[in-house]
Design a protein around this motif. Structure first.
Motif, PDB file in Angstrom:
ATOM      1  N   TYR A   1       0.739  -1.203   0.215  1.00  0.00           N
ATOM      2  CA  TYR A   1      -0.232  -0.030   0.024  1.00  0.00           C
ATOM      3  C   TYR A   1       0.864   1.328   0.022  1.00  0.00           C
ATOM      4  O   TYR A   1       0.711   2.264  -0.809  1.00  0.00           O
TER       5      TYR A   1
ATOM      6  N   PHE B   1       1.982   7.027  -6.702  1.00  0.00           N
ATOM      7  CA  PHE B   1       1.099   8.227  -6.860  1.00  0.00           C
ATOM      8  C   PHE B   1       1.892   9.627  -6.909  1.00  0.00           C
ATOM      9  O   PHE B   1       1.736  10.416  -7.648  1.00  0.00           O
TER      10      PHE B   1
ATOM     11  N   ASN C   1       2.529   3.312 -14.892  1.00  0.00           N
ATOM     12  CA  ASN C   1       1.519   2.365 -14.758  1.00  0.00           C
ATOM     13  C   ASN C   1       1.921   1.021 -14.955  1.00  0.00           C
ATOM     14  O   ASN C   1       1.652  -0.001 -14.027  1.00  0.00           O
TER      15      ASN C   1
ATOM     16  N   HIS D   1      -0.668  -3.532  -7.527  1.00  0.00           N
ATOM     17  CA  HIS D   1      -1.920  -3.776  -7.419  1.00  0.00           C
ATOM     18  C   HIS D   1      -2.219  -5.413  -7.241  1.00  0.00           C
ATOM     19  O   HIS D   1      -2.767  -5.820  -6.296  1.00  0.00           O
TER      20      HIS D   1
ATOM     21  N   ARG E   1      -3.475  -7.322  -4.010  1.00  0.00           N
ATOM     22  CA  ARG E   1      -4.609  -8.117  -3.878  1.00  0.00           C
ATOM     23  C   ARG E   1      -4.292  -9.596  -3.530  1.00  0.00           C
ATOM     24  O   ARG E   1      -4.959 -10.125  -2.750  1.00  0.00           O
TER      25      ARG E   1
ATOM     26  N   LEU F   1      -9.826  -1.654  -3.242  1.00  0.00           N
ATOM     27  CA  LEU F   1      -8.464  -1.987  -4.385  1.00  0.00           C
ATOM     28  C   LEU F   1      -9.235  -2.072  -5.843  1.00  0.00           C
ATOM     29  O   LEU F   1      -8.667  -1.368  -6.745  1.00  0.00           O
ATOM     30  N   LEU F   2     -10.261  -2.782  -5.945  1.00  0.00           N
ATOM     31  CA  LEU F   2     -11.011  -2.578  -7.303  1.00  0.00           C
ATOM     32  C   LEU F   2     -11.139  -1.273  -7.788  1.00  0.00           C
ATOM     33  O   LEU F   2     -11.037  -1.148  -9.164  1.00  0.00           O
TER      34      LEU F   2
ATOM     35  N   LEU G   1      -9.856   1.364  -7.070  1.00  0.00           N
ATOM     36  CA  LEU G   1      -8.797   2.132  -7.389  1.00  0.00           C
ATOM     37  C   LEU G   1      -8.192   1.648  -8.630  1.00  0.00           C
ATOM     38  O   LEU G   1      -7.785   2.471  -9.644  1.00  0.00           O
ATOM     39  N   GLU G   2      -8.343   0.351  -9.001  1.00  0.00           N
ATOM     40  CA  GLU G   2      -7.684  -0.076 -10.066  1.00  0.00           C
ATOM     41  C   GLU G   2      -8.422   0.300 -11.307  1.00  0.00           C
ATOM     42  O   GLU G   2      -7.787   0.937 -12.410  1.00  0.00           O
TER      43      GLU G   2
ATOM     44  N   GLU H   1      -7.375   4.016 -12.115  1.00  0.00           N
ATOM     45  CA  GLU H   1      -6.012   3.990 -12.444  1.00  0.00           C
ATOM     46  C   GLU H   1      -5.684   3.324 -13.689  1.00  0.00           C
ATOM     47  O   GLU H   1      -4.557   3.435 -14.370  1.00  0.00           O
ATOM     48  N   GLU H   2      -6.700   2.965 -14.369  1.00  0.00           N
ATOM     49  CA  GLU H   2      -6.592   2.245 -15.557  1.00  0.00           C
ATOM     50  C   GLU H   2      -6.082   3.200 -16.713  1.00  0.00           C
ATOM     51  O   GLU H   2      -6.235   4.127 -16.954  1.00  0.00           O
ATOM     52  N   PHE H   3      -4.879   2.420 -17.404  1.00  0.00           N
ATOM     53  CA  PHE H   3      -4.251   3.192 -18.396  1.00  0.00           C
ATOM     54  C   PHE H   3      -4.436   2.369 -19.601  1.00  0.00           C
ATOM     55  O   PHE H   3      -3.731   1.364 -19.783  1.00  0.00           O
TER      56      PHE H   3
ATOM     57  N   ILE I   1      -6.617   9.302 -17.142  1.00  0.00           N
ATOM     58  CA  ILE I   1      -5.740  10.407 -17.482  1.00  0.00           C
ATOM     59  C   ILE I   1      -5.169  10.277 -18.928  1.00  0.00           C
ATOM     60  O   ILE I   1      -5.069  11.408 -19.464  1.00  0.00           O
TER      61      ILE I   1
ATOM     62  N   ILE J   1      -7.025  16.854 -15.746  1.00  0.00           N
ATOM     63  CA  ILE J   1      -6.112  15.842 -15.074  1.00  0.00           C
ATOM     64  C   ILE J   1      -5.802  15.916 -13.517  1.00  0.00           C
ATOM     65  O   ILE J   1      -5.845  14.881 -12.958  1.00  0.00           O
TER      66      ILE J   1
ATOM     67  N   GLN K   1      -6.563  13.005 -10.562  1.00  0.00           N
ATOM     68  CA  GLN K   1      -5.559  12.767  -9.572  1.00  0.00           C
ATOM     69  C   GLN K   1      -6.119  12.611  -8.335  1.00  0.00           C
ATOM     70  O   GLN K   1      -5.873  11.942  -7.408  1.00  0.00           O
TER      71      GLN K   1
ATOM     72  N   ILE L   1      -8.040   9.739  -7.702  1.00  0.00           N
ATOM     73  CA  ILE L   1      -7.202   8.702  -7.212  1.00  0.00           C
ATOM     74  C   ILE L   1      -6.702   8.606  -5.787  1.00  0.00           C
ATOM     75  O   ILE L   1      -6.715   7.785  -5.204  1.00  0.00           O
ATOM     76  N   HIS L   2      -6.253  10.029  -5.350  1.00  0.00           N
ATOM     77  CA  HIS L   2      -5.753  10.286  -4.276  1.00  0.00           C
ATOM     78  C   HIS L   2      -6.826   9.709  -3.151  1.00  0.00           C
ATOM     79  O   HIS L   2      -6.572   8.884  -2.125  1.00  0.00           O
TER      80      HIS L   2
ATOM     81  N   LEU M   1      -7.132   6.212  -2.869  1.00  0.00           N
ATOM     82  CA  LEU M   1      -6.272   5.612  -2.312  1.00  0.00           C
ATOM     83  C   LEU M   1      -6.375   5.709  -0.712  1.00  0.00           C
ATOM     84  O   LEU M   1      -6.138   4.752   0.205  1.00  0.00           O
TER      85      LEU M   1
END
Lengths: 405, 391
Positions: A23, A30, A87, A95, A99, B8-9, B11-12, B15-17, B33, B74, B78, B81-82, B85
Motif C-alpha cells: 500500500y 502516486f 502504470n 495492485h 490483491r 482496491l478494485l 482504485l484499479e 488508475e486504468e491506463f 488520464i 487531469i 488525480q 485517485i488520491h 487511495l
C-alpha cells in the motif's frame, strides 16, 4: 484455547506490515506520477503563455511559434510515456501483489479451525515468509531468494525492498553518501513527517570528509549549499562543524575527535536502516523473533533445564522444543518463564493428559502415571505394573487414586 | 478483508491506463488520464498545421485556455485517485486495530545467533529443502551434522516414493525396524499394505485377482493384530466400484486420507526411531507465538502498565497462555492453595486423603501434633505420612 477455533485477531496482530508495504508503495507511485504531471504540464502552461504573448504582437515569425508548439508537444508526449511506463511497470504489478496478499489474509476467515489442513498449509507459508524476512534482514539474500522461489511466495515477501536497503547500506559502509542521499530526496515528504534528521546527518558527514581531506574551500561552499538550510533546528551542530575546519583530522580535542571518528559511518548506516523500516511500516526486529518470543515464553518450564546443581534435567522430553539445549533451549534463556495457575499432568508412559476420564494413579514410591497406560501394562503383565522410572513393581490393585485439584 | 478488496478494485478502475497494445480496452470508454493528454496532443498538432499554413493568430491565444482546461481535468482525476487511495488505506487500517508490539533487541549474543542459525538450518534439512540448506550453508557458513542430514535425505526419499504411491522403500524400512515398531504397537505396516491393496482394488476390474493375491501374500503375519480389518477389506468388494463404495457401510475405506495419512504416519515413526521430535520445532514455536500468544502478552502488559504494577520478581509472563493438548510436553503442577508452580525446592506432596499440595503450603496447613488438615476434604492425616509426588 479449548476449542479448535482460530484466533484470527491474534494471528492478524503480526500481519499489518504484510498488507501495508504494497500500500505504501502505491502511495509512492502516486507521488511520483504527481511530480511528473506538475513538471511537464507547468512547462506546457508557461509555453502557452509565451505563445499568447507572441500572438498579441500581431506580426510574428511562424517558425518561432512552431518551435514553441513543438516543445509543448514534446512535453506532453514525454508525460504520456512516463505515466504509461509507471502504470505498466509499477502500478499494475503492485495492485496484483496487494490483491494477492489481501486474499491470502482473507482465506483465514473461511477456515474451520486449527485442524483444518488449509490452516496447516497457511501456517507453513507463514513460517516460510518469516524465514525469508529473517534471511533478508541478516544479509542472507541468496537463501531468501531460494526459499521464495521454491515455495512460490515471491508476491508475499519484500525481497526488492530489502535488497534496495542493503545496497544503500553497503554504499554507506564504503563511505559513500550518494545513494543514501538519492533515497532521501525520493522520500523527502515522508522523512519530514517523521521528523527525521537523516538527510542532515548525511550532508554533515560529507562535509566532515571534505574537512578531513583539508579541502577547506570546498567544505565552506558545501556547507553554504547544503547545511545552512537546516540552521533553524541544527544551529549548534552547524557551528561546531564550521569550527571543525580549524582542527586537523588527528586532533585530540574530544568534540572534534568524535566528529572525525569513522564509527559515524556505522551509525549512519544503522540510522538509515531504521528510517527505511519506519517509512515502510516494517518492524525493527524480524517477525520471526516476535513469534518465537511468544512461543518460547509459553513453553519455557523449569523442567526443561538442568537443576541449579548441574545435574541434567530428568524430565527432558524429546518433543518439547525448549528442552533442546543446542537450539531453541539456548534461545529460550532470553525469554520469561511461562506462567500457569492451572495444573496439567502428562503421563510419562503414554504422553496423554491425565484428567477425570484418565485419572492419575500413584505408586507406593510416589511416581504417578495415567490409569489407561497402567491398565494396558497390567493386561500384558498379568496384573503387575512396573514403574518405568524406578523399576519398582507392584500389583495394579496396590495403586491409589490421586487428586490434583 | 472484503472492504479493502473492494476499495482496491475501485482504485484499479480509476488508475486504468489503456495501453496501445490492448485492443479489447479501446472499445471501453474509460475516462482516465490519457484522454485529456490525447486531446491536448491532437489540438497542438492541429495548431502546428494551422500556423504552418499561416492561419489566424487568435488560435494561439486559445491554446493557453485549452492547456489550463486539460490540466484541470487531469488534476481532478488525480484528486479522485488520491481519495480512493486514502479510502483503501483506511479500510486496511481498520483490519488491524492494534499496532505491532514493540520488542527490544533479541537473540543478539553470539551464542544465540549460532543457536538460531543451527535451528533454521536443521529446519531446512528436516523439511526436505536441501537446495535452500545448501544456499544457507554457503551464505552463513552454518554446517549441518552430516549424519542428521543423511537421515533426513533418507526420510524424504521414502516420503516422495509414498507420494508416488510406491510403498516399496517404506516397507524396506519397516522390515529393518520391526522390533521398534512392534514396541510402539504401530499400525504403520498394516496401513501401508491396506493402501496398496485398496489402490489395486479400485484400479482393476472383477475378479480382482491381483488385489486378492496381494492380500493373501501379506496377511499371515498381520492377521493376529488386524483380523477384523482384514475381513472388512475382503467384504468391501461387494460394494465396488468406488462410486457405490462411498455410500456403503465401507465408506471409510474409500476415503483418500487413508493414502495421504501414510506420509505423516511414516514420518512420525521414523523421527521417533531416531530420537527426533515428532513435530517441527520451529513450526511449534511459531504457531504458538503467532496464534495469539503475543496478543495475550501484549494485553497483559497493557493491564500491568495501567495498574502501574511491576512484573513478578521471577521474570515470569504476567498471564497464562493456554496451550492445546498436543503442545503439553511436561507436567505442570500448580498448587491449588498457593497457585504457585511446583519446583525441586517446593515439590508436590500427597496427603493421606489423596489430595496434593506444594510442600510450602503443606507446612502452612500444619496443626498441632504433627497433623495436617486437607483444605478440600475433612480428612486429617499426619505430615509424616505425606508422600513426595513425581509426575
Amino acid at each position: 484455547m479449548s476449542a479448535n477455533k482460530l484466533n484470527v485477531e491474534g494471528i492478524l496482530l503480526l500481519e499489518q506490515p504484510f498488507a501495508k508495504v504494497p500500500y505504501e508503495n502505491l502511495r509512492k507511485i502516486f507521488r511520483t506520477s504527481q511530480k511528473h504531471i506538475e513538471r511537464e504540464l507547468t512547462a506546457v502552461q508557461n509555453a502557452s503563455i509565451e505563445l499568447t504573448k507572441i500572438a498579441a504582437q500581431g506580426e510574428y515569425d511562424a517558425n518561432d511559434a512552431i518551435k514553441i508548439i513543438d516543445s509543448m508537444i514534446g512535453r506532453v508526449e514525454t508525460l504520456k510515456r512516463k505515466l504509461s511506463d509507471l502504470n505498466e511497470n509499477s502500478s499494475v504489478p503492485t495492485h496484483a501483489i496487494l490483491r494477492k496478499r489481501l486474499q491470502h489474509l482473507h482465506s483465514l476467515e473461511s477456515m474451520s479451525g486449527r485442524d483444518d489442513p488449509e490452516f496447516d498449509r497457511w501456517a507453513e507459508t507463514r513460517l516460510d515468509r518469516w524465514l525469508v524476512d529473517w534471511a533478508l534482514r541478516t544479509g542472507n539474500t541468496q537463501t531468501a531468494k531460494q526459499i521464495a522461489k521454491e515455495k512460490k511466495i515471491e508476491a508475499l515477501v519484500d525481497i526488492e525492498l530489502f535488497t534496495d536497503i542493503q545496497r544503500i547500506e553497503e554504499a554507506l559502509l564504503q563511505y559513500r553518501c550518494t545513494d543514501a542521499l538519492a533515497w532521501c530526496s525520493e522520500n523527502k515528504a515522508a522523512l519530514r513527517k517523521i521528523k527525521s534528521t537523516l538527510e542532515f546527518d548525511l550532508r554533515l558527514q560529507e562535509y566532515i570528509e571534505l574537512s578531513r581531506a583539508c579541502k577547506k574551500e570546498e567544505a565552506i561552499v558545501y556547507s553554504k549549499k547544503y547545511l545552512v538550510s537546516w540552521y533553524e533546528t541544527h544551529d549548534t551542530q552547524i557551528k561546531q562543524a564550521l569550527a571543525l575546519l580549524v582542527f586537523p583530522p588527528n586532533t585530540v580535542c574530544p568534540p572534534y575527535k568524535r566528529l572525525y571518528d569513522m564509527e559515524r559511518w556505522k551509525n549512519l548506516s544503522c540510522a538509515f536502516r531504521l528510517a527505511a523500516y519506519t517509512l515502510s511500516t516494517l518492524p525493527t526486529e524480524p517477525l520471526l523473533y516476535l513469534a518465537m518470543y511468544g512461543g518460547l515464553a509459553a513453553l519455557k518450564l523449569p523442567s526443561c533445564y538442568p537443576f541449579s546443581n548441574g545435574t541434567p534435567a530428568p524430565i527432558k522430553n524429546v518433543d518439547c522444543p525448549t528442552c533442546d539445549p543446542e537450539c531453541l533451549g539456548q534461545l529460550a534463556h532470553e525469554v520469561p518463564w511461562s506462567h500457569h495457575v492451572n495444573s496439567t499432568i502428562v503421563c510419562r508412559i503414554s504422553g496423554k493428559i491425565m484428567d477425570a476420564d484418565n485419572m492419575p494413579m500413584i505408586f507406593p514410591n510416589g511416581y504417578v502415571y495415567s490409569r489407561e497406560a497402567l491398565e494396558e501394562m497390567a493386561a500384558k503383565q498379568g496384573g503387575k505394573v512396573t514403574c518405568p522410572r524406578t523399576g519398582d513393581t507392584c500389583q495394579l490393585s496396590d495403586l491409589k487414586k490421586i487428586y490434583i485439584s | 478483508m472484503d472492504a479493502p478488496l473492494k476499495e482496491l478494485l475501485k482504485l484499479e478502475k480509476l488508475e486504468e491506463f489503456p495501453s496501445s497494445s490492448s485492443t479489447s480496452r479501446t472499445a471501453i470508454k474509460s475516462s482516465s488520464i490519457p484522454d485529456p493528454l490525447e486531446a491536448l496532443l491532437q489540438s497542438l498538432q492541429e495548431l502546428k498545421q494551422q500556423v504552418k499554413t499561416g492561419s489566424h493568430p487568435i488560435a494561439l491565444q486559445d491554446v493557453a485556455k485549452l492547456v489550463d482546461e486539460k490540466k484541470k481535468e487531469i488534476d481532478e482525476k488525480q484528486r479522485e485517485i488520491h481519495s480512493s487511495l486514502g479510502k483503501l488505506g483506511k479500510s486496511i487500517d481498520k483490519k488491524f486495530p492494534s499496532p505491532l508490539p514493540s520488542s527490544p533487541e533479541m537473540f543478539t549474543s553470539e551464542a544465540s545467533m549460532a543457536a538460531l542459525e543451527r535451528t533454521i538450518s536443521q529446519h531446512f534439512v528436516r523439511t526436505g529443502q536441501f537446495d535452500t540448506s545448501d544456499a544457507f550453508r554457503q551464505e552463513a557458513g552454518v554446517d549441518v551434522d552430516p549424519h542428521f542430514k543423511a537421515q533426513c535425505v533418507e526420510m524424504h526419499r521414502i516420503l516422495s516414493a509414498l507420494e508416488n504411491s510406491d510403498i516399496g522403500p517404506a516397507l524396506e524400512w519397516v522390515n529393518a525396524n520391526r522390533s521398534f515398531l512392534s514396541s510402539r504397537s504401530s499400525p504403520l505396516e498394516f496401513h501401508l499394505h491396506r493402501s496398496h491393496y485398496l489402490r489395486l482394488l479400485t484400479s482393476s476390474s472383477p475378479p480382482y485377482l491381483e488385489a486378492l493375491q496381494y492380500l493373501r501374500s501379506i496377511s499371515p503375519p498381520l492377521y493376529d493384530a488386524h483380523s477384523q480389518e482384514i475381513h472388512r477389506l475382503l467384504t468391501c468388494i461387494i460394494y465396488l466400484p468406488l462410486s457405490k463404495l462411498i455410500s456403503s457401510p465401507y465408506a471409510d475405506l474409500a476415503n483418500p486420507s487413508l493414502h495421504m495419512d501414510l506420509q505423516p504416519t511414516f514420518a512420525r515413526e521414523y523421527c521417533a526411531n531416531l530420537g527426533m521430535s515428532k513435530q517441527l520445532p520451529l513450526r511449534v514455536v511459531g504457531d504458538i507465538g503467532g496464534g495469539g500468544a503475543l496478543s495475550r502478552i501484549e494485553k497483559g502488559r497493557k493491564v500491568m502498565r495501567e495498574r502501574k504494577s511491576e512484573w513478578s520478581q521471577t521474570n515470569e509472563l504476567p498471564i497464562e497462555i493456554p496451550l492445546p493438548p498436543e503442545n503439553r510436553y511436561h507436567s505442570i503442577f500448580a498448587c491449588p492453595v498457593s497457585k504457585e508452580q511446583s519446583t525441586e525446592a517446593n515439590p508436590p506432596m500427597m496427603m493421606g486423603c489423596g489430595h496434593v499440595v506444594n510442600k510450602d503450603s503443606l507446612e502452612k496447613l500444619k496443626k498441632a501434633a504433627g497433623r495436617v488438615k486437607c483444605p478440600y476434604c475433612p480428612a486429617e492425616s499426619f505430615t509424616s505420612s505425606s508422600l513426595r509426588v513425581h509426575f
